[in-house]
Design an enzyme around this catalytic site. Structure first.
Site, PDB file in Angstrom:
ATOM      1  N   ARG A 125      51.353  28.213  54.875  1.00 52.55           N
ATOM      2  CA  ARG A 125      50.502  29.484  54.807  1.00 52.55           C
ATOM      3  C   ARG A 125      49.424  29.539  54.001  1.00 52.55           C
ATOM      4  NH1 ARG A 125      55.450  31.686  56.528  1.00 52.55           N
ATOM      5  NH2 ARG A 125      55.492  31.726  58.646  1.00 52.55           N
ATOM      6  N   LYS A 147      34.405  26.210  53.161  1.00 49.52           N
ATOM      7  CA  LYS A 147      34.481  25.817  54.669  1.00 49.52           C
ATOM      8  C   LYS A 147      35.290  24.452  54.711  1.00 49.52           C
ATOM      9  CE  LYS A 147      30.325  27.237  56.943  1.00 49.52           C
ATOM     10  NZ  LYS A 147      29.042  26.918  57.848  1.00 49.52           N
ATOM     11  N   GLU A 189      20.640  17.445  51.605  1.00 44.49           N
ATOM     12  CA  GLU A 189      21.160  18.916  51.677  1.00 44.49           C
ATOM     13  C   GLU A 189      20.393  19.437  50.381  1.00 44.49           C
ATOM     14  OE1 GLU A 189      23.067  20.189  53.776  1.00 44.49           O
ATOM     15  OE2 GLU A 189      24.567  18.924  54.395  1.00 44.49           O
ATOM     16  N   LYS A 231      23.854  28.319  46.474  1.00 48.30           N
ATOM     17  CA  LYS A 231      25.082  28.315  47.702  1.00 48.30           C
ATOM     18  C   LYS A 231      25.876  29.340  46.984  1.00 48.30           C
ATOM     19  CE  LYS A 231      27.875  26.462  50.761  1.00 48.30           C
ATOM     20  NZ  LYS A 231      28.120  25.264  51.126  1.00 48.30           N
ATOM     21  N   GLU A 241      29.942  33.562  57.301  1.00 48.10           N
ATOM     22  CA  GLU A 241      28.822  33.310  57.997  1.00 48.10           C
ATOM     23  C   GLU A 241      28.489  34.228  59.170  1.00 48.10           C
ATOM     24  OE1 GLU A 241      28.367  29.081  58.599  1.00 48.10           O
ATOM     25  OE2 GLU A 241      27.739  29.315  60.666  1.00 48.10           O
ATOM     26  N   ARG A 245      24.445  33.063  55.775  1.00 47.89           N
ATOM     27  CA  ARG A 245      25.050  31.616  55.593  1.00 47.89           C
ATOM     28  C   ARG A 245      24.704  30.697  56.785  1.00 47.89           C
ATOM     29  NH1 ARG A 245      31.150  29.951  53.163  1.00 47.89           N
ATOM     30  NH2 ARG A 245      30.473  27.931  53.282  1.00 47.89           N
ATOM     31  N   ASN A 249      22.766  25.806  57.873  1.00 46.72           N
ATOM     32  CA  ASN A 249      22.807  25.132  58.843  1.00 46.72           C
ATOM     33  C   ASN A 249      21.659  24.394  59.236  1.00 46.72           C
ATOM     34  OD1 ASN A 249      25.705  25.299  58.859  1.00 46.72           O
ATOM     35  ND2 ASN A 249      25.835  26.991  59.962  1.00 46.72           N
ATOM     36  N   HIS A 252      21.427  21.193  60.952  1.00 46.29           N
ATOM     37  CA  HIS A 252      22.807  20.729  61.455  1.00 46.29           C
ATOM     38  C   HIS A 252      23.272  20.599  63.125  1.00 46.29           C
ATOM     39  CE1 HIS A 252      23.250  21.080  56.956  1.00 46.29           C
ATOM     40  NE2 HIS A 252      24.369  20.745  57.049  1.00 46.29           N
ATOM     41  N   HIS A 256      24.647  17.388  63.679  1.00 53.13           N
ATOM     42  CA  HIS A 256      25.788  17.203  64.325  1.00 53.13           C
ATOM     43  C   HIS A 256      26.053  16.609  65.663  1.00 53.13           C
ATOM     44  CE1 HIS A 256      27.843  20.703  61.731  1.00 53.13           C
ATOM     45  NE2 HIS A 256      27.501  19.641  60.938  1.00 53.13           N
ATOM     46  N   HIS A 269      26.312  12.086  57.287  1.00 52.67           N
ATOM     47  CA  HIS A 269      25.925  13.300  57.126  1.00 52.67           C
ATOM     48  C   HIS A 269      24.653  13.740  56.807  1.00 52.67           C
ATOM     49  CE1 HIS A 269      26.822  17.658  57.824  1.00 52.67           C
ATOM     50  NE2 HIS A 269      26.517  17.731  56.767  1.00 52.67           N
TER      51      HIS A 269
END
Ligand code: NAD
Ligand code: GLY
Length: 361
Positions: A125, A147, A189, A231, A241, A245, A249, A252, A256, A269
């Site tokens: 956990r 993330k 990026e 960042k 987010e 935030r 993206n 993205h 993606h 990426h």
């Protein structure tokens, strides 16, 4: 040796705040900088490529502080950011008797950081982990912000958790062994931060594009520092987010789709994000009045940084299908980050599909 110019930023998240240490020669100080007092056991998650170059100094700095070290090697590449690798990491954590007071250290690029971070989030956990990013992309983006994720064959980063590291250690020396294509992928990026929120940084990138492409150390150090500052500030304001935030993206949603549509690993990426940012800029020209000159500036910068600006050929229906499955979809609406000018971004969930089809045609 740690360089005199080493500096520490903070991701201000209250009692989960953590430092980002940046500089040359930092790996040798990892034992002191990463492991909280009393740490007796560390588990380094890495791959053979990175281990061949950078495992020894990291391990040595931990052992020098009487910390027992186990190493978990995972296969290299985006194609392995999946359930099978995650399961292997969890098995190895149990086998080496990792406990919540053990420290996991993710030594590698964004793939290692994402999957090791996710394993840390769910093992017993939640166990503490530190990020030691070894690609430019990971140093300027993925190692900061918590993330963590794995891919699903049907969608990128579909399974994951927010789980903040206890520290990030950026040793700029490790980039010396990074292949050129991977290095350029990270520059995408870097350009993103200027495009979405900092016109002055974008102009600085235009002025230093050749220096960055040539890996000139001062320009590179300044770029890493600026990106981490941006960042860290965004994550501190919007960890989960729910707003700002999401602007990170930019490019993205298209990117993606490129990564998933071509099979993970075919397009890096950052390459997919570069081509995705150009598509997002073209979309912005239609939806938010982004000037043609600004679209051209973005394309020109990315080209000078050695990045692709045109997407791979994919049928329009395939694009739409892939983007509908993206995490950024809310209801039926695909959400896009759009620009009204360089440095000014917003989210849009109301893009008409015929406009989108025009951009993708
Ligand atoms: P990567 O982790 O696959 O690393 C690229 C390649 O470089 C790999 O082969 C790796 O073994 C090798 N490598 C790494 N460091 C090296 C070094 N110093 N010397 C020699 N080789 C080295 O790719 P990446 O571009 O770092 O990361 C991409 C991943 O990051 C994607 O999965 C993406 O989804 C994820 N990502 C996550 C976030 C986030 O916020 N969590 C943000 C952006 C990207
Ligand atoms: N790379 C996007 C984010 O961290 O939110």
């Amino acid at each position: 040796m740690r360089d005199a110019g080493a500096r520490t930023l903070t991701v201000a998240l209250g009692d989960r705040a953590y430092p980002i240490h940046i500089g040359s020669g930092m790996l040798a100080a990892a034992g002191t900088l990463l492991a909280p007092a009393g740490t007796r056991h560390a588990v380094i998650v890495t791959n053979a490529t990175v281990a061949a170059h950078w495992l020894a100094p990291l391990r040595q700095s931990l052992v020098a502080r009487d910390i027992a070290v186990d190493v978990v090697l995972v296969p290299d590449g985006e194609a392995h950011k999946n359930w099978a690798t995650l399961a292997d990491i969890l098995t190895r954590l149990i086998e080496c008797r990792a406990e919540r007071r053990s420290l996991m250290i993710a030594l590698g690029g964004g793939v290692i950081g994402d999957i090791a971070g996710f394993a840390a989030a769910i093992y017993q956990r939640g166990m503490p982990y530190a990020q030691v990013p070894t690609t430019l992309l990971a140093q300027v983006d993925s190692s900061v912000g918590g993330k963590t994720a794995i891919n699903h064959p049907l969608g990128k980063n579909m399974i994951g958790a927010f789980w903040q590291p206890v520290a990030v250690l950026i040793d700029t020396d490790v980039l010396s062994t990074l292949p050129d294509r991977e290095y350029r992928s990270g520059l995408a990026e870097v350009a993103k931060y200027g495009a979405i929120g900092d016109a002055a940084f974008f102009a600085w990138l235009e002025a230093h594009a050749d220096a960055l492409a040539a890996r000139e150390p001062d320009a590179l150090a300044q770029a890493i520092d600026t990106c981490c500052r941006i960042k860290a500030a965004v994550v501190a304001r919007d960890e989960r987010e729910s707003g700002e935030r999401a602007l990170l993206n930019f490019g993205h949603t298209f990117g993606h789709a490129i990564e998933t549509g071509t099979g993970y690993g075919e397009w890096l990426h950052g390459e997919a994000v570069a081509a995705g940012m150009v598509l997002a800029a073209k979309l912005s020209a239609r939806t938010d009045g982004l000037a043609a000159a600004d679209v051209a500036r973005l394309e020109a910068l990315l080209t000078r940084l050695g990045l692709p600006v045109a997407p791979p050929r994919m049928a329009c229906d395939r694009w739409m299908d892939l983007m509908q499955r993206d995490k950024k979809v809310e209801g039926a609406a695909i959400r896009f980050v759009v620009l009204s000018r360089i440095g000014q971004a917003r989210l849009r969930g109301d893009v008409a599909s015929d406009v989108l089809r025009e951009v993708l045609a």
